[in-house]
Design an enzyme around this catalytic site. Structure first.
Site, mmCIF file in Angstrom:
data_model
loop_
_atom_site.group_PDB
_atom_site.id
_atom_site.type_symbol
_atom_site.label_atom_id
_atom_site.label_comp_id
_atom_site.label_asym_id
_atom_site.label_seq_id
_atom_site.Cartn_x
_atom_site.Cartn_y
_atom_site.Cartn_z
ATOM 1 N N MET A 153 60.422 -68.991 90.333
ATOM 2 C CA MET A 153 59.318 -68.683 89.440
ATOM 3 C C MET A 153 59.731 -69.117 88.050
ATOM 4 O O MET A 153 58.345 -68.522 86.612
ATOM 5 C CB MET A 153 58.711 -67.362 89.572
ATOM 6 C CG MET A 153 58.073 -67.091 90.694
ATOM 7 S SD MET A 153 56.295 -68.400 90.895
ATOM 8 C CE MET A 153 55.505 -66.968 90.564
ATOM 9 N N SER A 154 59.858 -69.753 87.251
ATOM 10 C CA SER A 154 60.318 -70.012 85.907
ATOM 11 C C SER A 154 60.000 -70.786 85.166
ATOM 12 O O SER A 154 59.698 -70.236 83.821
ATOM 13 C CB SER A 154 62.107 -70.425 86.032
ATOM 14 O OG SER A 154 61.723 -71.989 85.915
ATOM 15 N N GLU A 187 73.367 -77.973 91.660
ATOM 16 C CA GLU A 187 72.107 -77.452 90.984
ATOM 17 C C GLU A 187 70.825 -78.527 90.230
ATOM 18 O O GLU A 187 71.196 -79.298 89.664
ATOM 19 C CB GLU A 187 72.273 -76.507 90.395
ATOM 20 C CG GLU A 187 72.682 -75.246 90.754
ATOM 21 C CD GLU A 187 72.511 -74.717 92.310
ATOM 22 O OE1 GLU A 187 71.697 -74.436 92.302
ATOM 23 O OE2 GLU A 187 73.202 -74.283 92.827
ATOM 24 N N LYS A 191 62.399 -77.505 84.244
ATOM 25 C CA LYS A 191 61.954 -76.838 83.398
ATOM 26 C C LYS A 191 61.659 -77.887 82.059
ATOM 27 O O LYS A 191 61.810 -78.756 82.290
ATOM 28 C CB LYS A 191 63.734 -76.714 82.565
ATOM 29 C CG LYS A 191 64.145 -75.951 83.632
ATOM 30 C CD LYS A 191 63.810 -74.808 83.404
ATOM 31 C CE LYS A 191 64.726 -73.051 84.425
ATOM 32 N NZ LYS A 191 64.520 -73.433 85.753
#
Length: 237
Positions: A153-154, A187, A191
């Site tokens: 949920m960033s 990863e 963002k």
């Protein structure tokens, strides 16, 4: 929903502004940004117009987020069809003999869903593809190359939730403010991109998360693509 709801001039202006922001940065504007751009005295005026657009069914408002504005897929299709029809009319007027062009908004795309990515391998390598989805091209501001399932949920404050499918246009370049899919080793993260003097910052849209700092020259880092749309995964269930 009516594919062509009747909008006031101001409502159309706000809808165009929302779409432009999504095309440019991958995220909708805040109410404050809409108010500033259109000269409203407060963000409340922008909210009233957004509520009217939501009642007419052209957008969806996500509560509890500053950028919780979604263009519905049929709204995008209608906008794209109108744009393509206008472009076709302009093209035909340039020739004595008219001709027809396919409407890209009616085309279908088969997009791979990317799973876990191994370090050092292309993100679209066959072993990373979990399955494929067929979707309408008109759902997106720009044509995507793959889908990525959002984990965590960033980015919730711009309406990107855990489990959503993010439509991504593959590119290795990004500018400040754009929503990117970035890889650090094995990863992959979603963002907001910001280039600074010391390197790159990957900024979350949730105050509970910290920015990720990438130092200049870090070979484990790569931009894999730009967000160009979002699909609620429930629609495929």
């Amino acid at each position: 929903m009516d594919a062509s709801p009747k909008l006031t001039a101001r409502q159309q202006q706000i809808l165009d502004l929302v779409r432009s922001a999504i095309e440019r940065t991958g995220a909708p504007p805040t109410r404050a940004e809409i108010a500033k751009e259109l000269g409203f005295r407060s963000a409340n005026a922008a909210e009233e117009h957004l509520q009217a657009l939501a009642r007419k069914g052209v957008i969806e408002l996500v509560g509890g987020t500053s950028r919780g504005i979604r263009l519905k897929s049929d709204t995008l299709r209608a906008l794209n069809e109108a744009r393509n029809a206008n472009e076709m009319t302009q093209t035909q007027s340039s020739f004595a003999k008219p001709f027809s062009l396919p409407l890209s908004s009616l085309a279908q795309l088969t997009l791979p869903l990317i799973g876990r990515v191994a370090a050092g391998q292309p993100i679209l390598a066959q072993e990373h593809i979990e399955q494929s989805y067929t979707v309408e091209a008109g759902m997106f501001a720009r044509q995507p190359d793959f889908l990525l399932k959002v984990r965590g949920m960033s980015m919730k404050d711009i309406g990107i939730m855990d489990g959503d499918l993010l439509a991504v246009q593959k590119t290795s370049e990004a500018t400040n403010g754009q929503i990117v899919v970035a890889r650090i080793g094995d990863e992959v993260t979603v963002k907001r991109f910001k280039r600074s003097r010391g390197g790159i910052e990957l900024l979350p849209e949730n105050p509970e998360f910290e920015p990720i700092l990438v130092r200049a020259g870090d070979e484990s880092f790569a931009v894999e693509g730009l967000a160009v749309g979002l699909i609620r995964n429930q629609m495929f269930l």
